[in-house]
Design an enzyme around this catalytic site. Sequence first.
Site, PDB file in Angstrom:
ATOM      1  N   HIS A  38     -16.706  22.049 -15.249  1.00 29.34           N
ATOM      2  CA  HIS A  38     -17.101  22.764 -16.280  1.00 29.34           C
ATOM      3  C   HIS A  38     -16.010  23.362 -17.305  1.00 29.34           C
ATOM      4  CE1 HIS A  38     -20.571  23.013 -13.688  1.00 29.34           C
ATOM      5  NE2 HIS A  38     -20.514  24.132 -12.961  1.00 29.34           N
ATOM      6  N   HIS A  82     -24.106  20.885 -15.663  1.00 27.36           N
ATOM      7  CA  HIS A  82     -25.295  21.602 -16.265  1.00 27.36           C
ATOM      8  C   HIS A  82     -24.512  22.665 -17.273  1.00 27.36           C
ATOM      9  CE1 HIS A  82     -23.776  24.986 -13.322  1.00 27.36           C
ATOM     10  NE2 HIS A  82     -24.137  25.764 -14.349  1.00 27.36           N
ATOM     11  N   GLY A  90     -33.462  14.986  -2.548  1.00 29.88           N
ATOM     12  CA  GLY A  90     -32.923  16.383  -2.483  1.00 29.88           C
ATOM     13  C   GLY A  90     -34.014  17.419  -3.067  1.00 29.88           C
TER      14      GLY A  90
END
Length: 491
Positions: free
Chosen positions: A237, A175, A12
């Site tokens: 998250h 992340h 990707g």
Amino acid sequence: MTEPSATFLLFGATGDLARRMIFPSLYNLLSDGLLPDDFLIIGSARSDMTDDAFRAEIDAALRQFLPADRYDADIATRFAAMIRYQAVEAGNAGQFATLADRIDGRLERGLSVYLSTPPSLFAPTAQGLSDAGLITPTTRIAMEKPIGKDLVSSRQVNDGIGHLFVEEQIFRVDHYLGKETVQNLLALRFGNVMFEPLWNATAIDHVQITVGETVGLEGRVSYYDGVGALRDMVQNHMLQILSIIAMEPPARMDPTAVRDEKVKALRSLRAMTAETVKSHSVRGQYTPGAVQGQIVTGYADELGQSSDTETFVALKAFVDNWRWQGVPFYLRTGKRMPTRQSEIVIQFKPVRHSIFGRDGQHGAGGTGLEPNTLVIRLQPEEYIRLQIMTKRPGLERQVHLEEVTLDVSLTAAFAGQRRRIAYERLILDLLAGDQTLFVRRDEVEAQWAWIDSIIDGWKEAHMKPAAYSSGNWGPSAAIALIERDGASWHD
């Protein structure tokens, strides 16, 4: 698996995440001397491209997304020399064989594979790597979210990768765990003697977690519709943040101990039902309005058709264990919010007995006594603020209290240090084989089990998203969700 990988393979590599985050992060690691001189980066995607053409694209991305003072032509030249490109399509054995030829002689020094592709390509890509002989005990694989769309599909994704890799080789990326302020939650709780004794139902009234975005679909139409805010933001998250807030102290700072305690907290989340979703959840979808002075269209207008996908969700959650019994965790996230912000609010209980006036209330004979609040801002600013009571200066016989803020700006406190991209930390840990800031399979499944209970409850209760004007903090029901309990959102 303690030796750092000498080769980084990115699938990707022509995508938006690669250009905005992954290659700038790798560049910064090289700039700081954290990559070996003979480090090899291989980018892969379906398009045919020469090495030089790909390098030119990456250089353009660095110039676009790095701060102007970070781009250095000499370092960029060194960085480009590390980069190769190989077109590979899942299922094409010949292309995987060519890829293996380009890595020949380097496998024993470790290979880190990063999948920045749709989850449907995870297992086929891993199988192609296996067939080409690229999976060894020193191969690691990282996967970007989403890991499935529910518990059943997440198990299928994990089984597909787990068939070829052992868990110690698998790095599931969230992340948010790479953000300094999220990692600071661990330091705040377990590196300071004053907080942990109060970090429980005895002293804490409730917890708020807010992740607000000002953007709408922003080109993510094909992905977002049918997914929605609950799956897109809460499942990963926000539940990762909740797990760090709610976890018990780990025995040590290592991947197993930290993630063992996180998964215990996630498994303690009280499942929702068709009855409780009515009082403990709010779904919303933005309509036309104004965000930061700009007129914007509604979700259905952007999509081009009506939809039942929620762009906002607010939840009242409970962690059913000894530490948190009875303490509500209020979560909210949405698109087209008034501001872009991510923050955690720890609302402490009032003092048990006020010596400063009846009930410590404002008004005649009152003193304005307020309970303490700890605010941890993750973005766009990064700070930790503790609101405490202090005496207002003066000679009055009656003590008058005012709320003041102890403010620790992480940006100011560490002004001499560059604020790093979250992916720098995660890529460095991937290369080193440190899984502490990555998500383990049982964490993913515990998260999905709770999310599935909400989705099933919504379906059974026939809960549709309520409209809210862009530029507002969701439907009015989201305000009622918390104010019914005598609290209010920290805006």
